[in-house]
Scaffold this motif. Structure first.
Motif, PDB file in Angstrom:
ATOM      1  N   MET A  96     -53.855  32.343  44.579  1.00 58.98           N
ATOM      2  CA  MET A  96     -54.953  31.463  44.991  1.00 58.98           C
ATOM      3  C   MET A  96     -54.752  30.973  46.400  1.00 58.98           C
ATOM      4  SD  MET A  96     -56.327  28.072  43.063  1.00 58.98           S
ATOM      5  CE  MET A  96     -56.823  29.067  41.655  1.00 58.98           C
ATOM      6  N   HIS A  97     -53.580  31.226  46.925  1.00 59.26           N
ATOM      7  CA  HIS A  97     -53.259  30.624  48.231  1.00 59.26           C
ATOM      8  C   HIS A  97     -52.620  31.632  49.140  1.00 59.26           C
ATOM      9  CE1 HIS A  97     -53.807  27.109  45.839  1.00 59.26           C
ATOM     10  NE2 HIS A  97     -52.902  27.618  45.014  1.00 59.26           N
ATOM     11  N   ASP A  98     -52.613  31.280  50.386  1.00 61.14           N
ATOM     12  CA  ASP A  98     -51.865  32.008  51.389  1.00 61.14           C
ATOM     13  C   ASP A  98     -50.416  31.618  51.218  1.00 61.14           C
ATOM     14  OD1 ASP A  98     -50.826  33.162  53.554  1.00 61.14           O
ATOM     15  OD2 ASP A  98     -52.071  32.161  55.047  1.00 61.14           O
ATOM     16  N   SER A  99     -49.577  32.560  50.774  1.00 61.93           N
ATOM     17  CA  SER A  99     -48.201  32.213  50.445  1.00 61.93           C
ATOM     18  C   SER A  99     -47.269  32.241  51.637  1.00 61.93           C
ATOM     19  CB  SER A  99     -47.683  33.177  49.373  1.00 61.93           C
ATOM     20  OG  SER A  99     -47.751  34.504  49.868  1.00 61.93           O
ATOM     21  N   ARG A 100     -47.803  32.506  52.821  1.00 62.37           N
ATOM     22  CA  ARG A 100     -46.934  32.460  53.993  1.00 62.37           C
ATOM     23  C   ARG A 100     -46.456  31.053  54.256  1.00 62.37           C
ATOM     24  NH1 ARG A 100     -49.996  33.373  58.538  1.00 62.37           N
ATOM     25  NH2 ARG A 100     -51.644  32.373  57.369  1.00 62.37           N
ATOM     26  N   ASN A 157     -61.280  33.850  52.605  1.00 64.02           N
ATOM     27  CA  ASN A 157     -60.511  34.139  51.402  1.00 64.02           C
ATOM     28  C   ASN A 157     -60.141  35.613  51.327  1.00 64.02           C
ATOM     29  OD1 ASN A 157     -59.663  32.709  48.761  1.00 64.02           O
ATOM     30  ND2 ASN A 157     -60.554  34.625  48.044  1.00 64.02           N
ATOM     31  N   GLU A 158     -61.093  36.471  51.639  1.00 66.07           N
ATOM     32  CA  GLU A 158     -60.828  37.904  51.610  1.00 66.07           C
ATOM     33  C   GLU A 158     -59.831  38.298  52.691  1.00 66.07           C
ATOM     34  OE1 GLU A 158     -60.652  41.779  50.555  1.00 66.07           O
ATOM     35  OE2 GLU A 158     -61.467  40.070  49.432  1.00 66.07           O
ATOM     36  N   MET A 159     -59.929  37.690  53.859  1.00 70.51           N
ATOM     37  CA  MET A 159     -58.982  37.973  54.934  1.00 70.51           C
ATOM     38  C   MET A 159     -57.563  37.606  54.505  1.00 70.51           C
ATOM     39  SD  MET A 159     -57.086  36.197  57.438  1.00 70.51           S
ATOM     40  CE  MET A 159     -57.990  34.680  57.782  1.00 70.51           C
ATOM     41  N   LEU A 160     -57.398  36.437  53.927  1.00 76.28           N
ATOM     42  CA  LEU A 160     -56.068  36.007  53.487  1.00 76.28           C
ATOM     43  C   LEU A 160     -55.560  36.879  52.353  1.00 76.28           C
ATOM     44  CD1 LEU A 160     -56.599  32.129  53.538  1.00 76.28           C
ATOM     45  CD2 LEU A 160     -55.363  33.510  55.218  1.00 76.28           C
ATOM     46  N   ARG A 161     -56.439  37.244  51.442  1.00 78.54           N
ATOM     47  CA  ARG A 161     -56.035  38.048  50.294  1.00 78.54           C
ATOM     48  C   ARG A 161     -55.606  39.450  50.705  1.00 78.54           C
ATOM     49  NH1 ARG A 161     -57.851  41.163  46.034  1.00 78.54           N
ATOM     50  NH2 ARG A 161     -59.765  41.686  47.139  1.00 78.54           N
ATOM     51  N   GLY A 186     -50.919  35.931  46.929  1.00 75.51           N
ATOM     52  CA  GLY A 186     -51.148  34.839  45.989  1.00 75.51           C
ATOM     53  C   GLY A 186     -52.546  34.259  46.090  1.00 75.51           C
ATOM     54  N   VAL A 187     -53.412  34.855  46.901  1.00 81.74           N
ATOM     55  CA  VAL A 187     -54.781  34.369  47.070  1.00 81.74           C
ATOM     56  C   VAL A 187     -55.676  35.038  46.028  1.00 81.74           C
ATOM     57  CG1 VAL A 187     -56.751  34.212  48.629  1.00 81.74           C
ATOM     58  CG2 VAL A 187     -54.428  33.959  49.520  1.00 81.74           C
ATOM     59  N   HIS A 219     -60.863  27.332  45.973  1.00 81.68           N
ATOM     60  CA  HIS A 219     -61.094  26.854  47.339  1.00 81.68           C
ATOM     61  C   HIS A 219     -62.508  27.220  47.790  1.00 81.68           C
ATOM     62  CE1 HIS A 219     -57.136  25.377  48.694  1.00 81.68           C
ATOM     63  NE2 HIS A 219     -56.619  26.298  47.895  1.00 81.68           N
ATOM     64  N   MET A 220     -63.011  28.360  47.333  1.00 77.94           N
ATOM     65  CA  MET A 220     -64.344  28.801  47.738  1.00 77.94           C
ATOM     66  C   MET A 220     -65.449  27.982  47.074  1.00 77.94           C
ATOM     67  SD  MET A 220     -64.120  32.965  47.997  1.00 77.94           S
ATOM     68  CE  MET A 220     -63.818  33.223  46.243  1.00 77.94           C
ATOM     69  N   ARG A 221     -65.107  27.222  46.052  1.00 77.58           N
ATOM     70  CA  ARG A 221     -66.090  26.396  45.352  1.00 77.58           C
ATOM     71  C   ARG A 221     -65.967  24.917  45.724  1.00 77.58           C
ATOM     72  NH1 ARG A 221     -65.320  28.771  39.194  1.00 77.58           N
ATOM     73  NH2 ARG A 221     -65.525  30.994  39.713  1.00 77.58           N
TER      74      ARG A 221
END
Length: 202
Positions: A1-5, A135-139, A146-147, A153-155
């Protein structure tokens, strides 16, 4: 669900949290917010687990934009529309500047979290609303990012935060104790994720 960096270690907010006067008197922050009408219409109370009367104030420091906001978003038993708009703006997708409506129940969760921890500092925001494009960029950055494809977050139902005067494990434990939604603990990136989805943790 998140950017894990691992996010960089942003400096703590130097000034303590101070409960703000009502929105009708002032709306603090580095936002260009329109003047607030004295007789602004109110939204009906819709939060779960919160009393129908009272006043609720939140303070934010967005670590990516540097914007600050202290706002009474709930007054005399109702949500304050102008305050919610100001919160929506600060919690926008900072990469694209897309603004979305944040779930008022998420704000109530944060208010309860501040009370549970006794914090006097603003919530330091790492990520709040996230547009589908972001969201798609991070995923797509990594198979292990983990995104989630359908991230809350998108809601407008999720936020990644920390508090300058509360240890991260204690913040996580306080969030878990509320049983108000999802709680994610990211020690390496120094933030806790909270959302208003189903109760779960990771």
């Amino acid at each position: 669900m998140h950017d894990s960096r691992s996010w960089p270690a942003f400096p703590r907010a130097p000034s303590p949290f101070e409960p703000a006067p009502t929105l009708r008197r002032r709306l603090l922050g580095a936002l260009a917010v329109a003047p607030v009408a004295l007789a602004a219409p109110r939204l009906a109370c819709a939060s779960r687990g919160e009393p129908s009367t009272g006043f609720r104030t939140l303070a934010f420091l967005h670590l990516h934009t540097g914007e600050r906001l202290t706002v009474e978003y709930f007054s005399a038993g109702q949500y304050v529309p102008d305050a919610l708009q100001a919160v929506n703006h600060l919690l926008r997708d900072f990469r694209t500047n897309d603004v979305a409506e944040m779930d008022p129940a998420l704000l109530d969760l944060l208010h309860r979290l501040r009370e549970a921890t006794g914090s006097r500092q603003p919530f330091e925001v790492i990520s709040a609303y996230r547009s589908p494009r972001t969201n798609e960029m991070l995923r797509s950055r990594s198979a292990h990012s983990g995104v989630a494809t359908t991230s809350l977050h998108m809601r407008g139902q999720a936020i990644d935060i920390r508090l300058g005067d509360v240890a991260l494990p204690r913040l996580r434990d306080a969030a878990l104790s509320l049983q108000a939604g999802g709680v994610g603990y990211y020690a390496r990136s120094n933030f806790v994720h909270v959302d208003t989805g189903r109760v779960r943790h990771w």
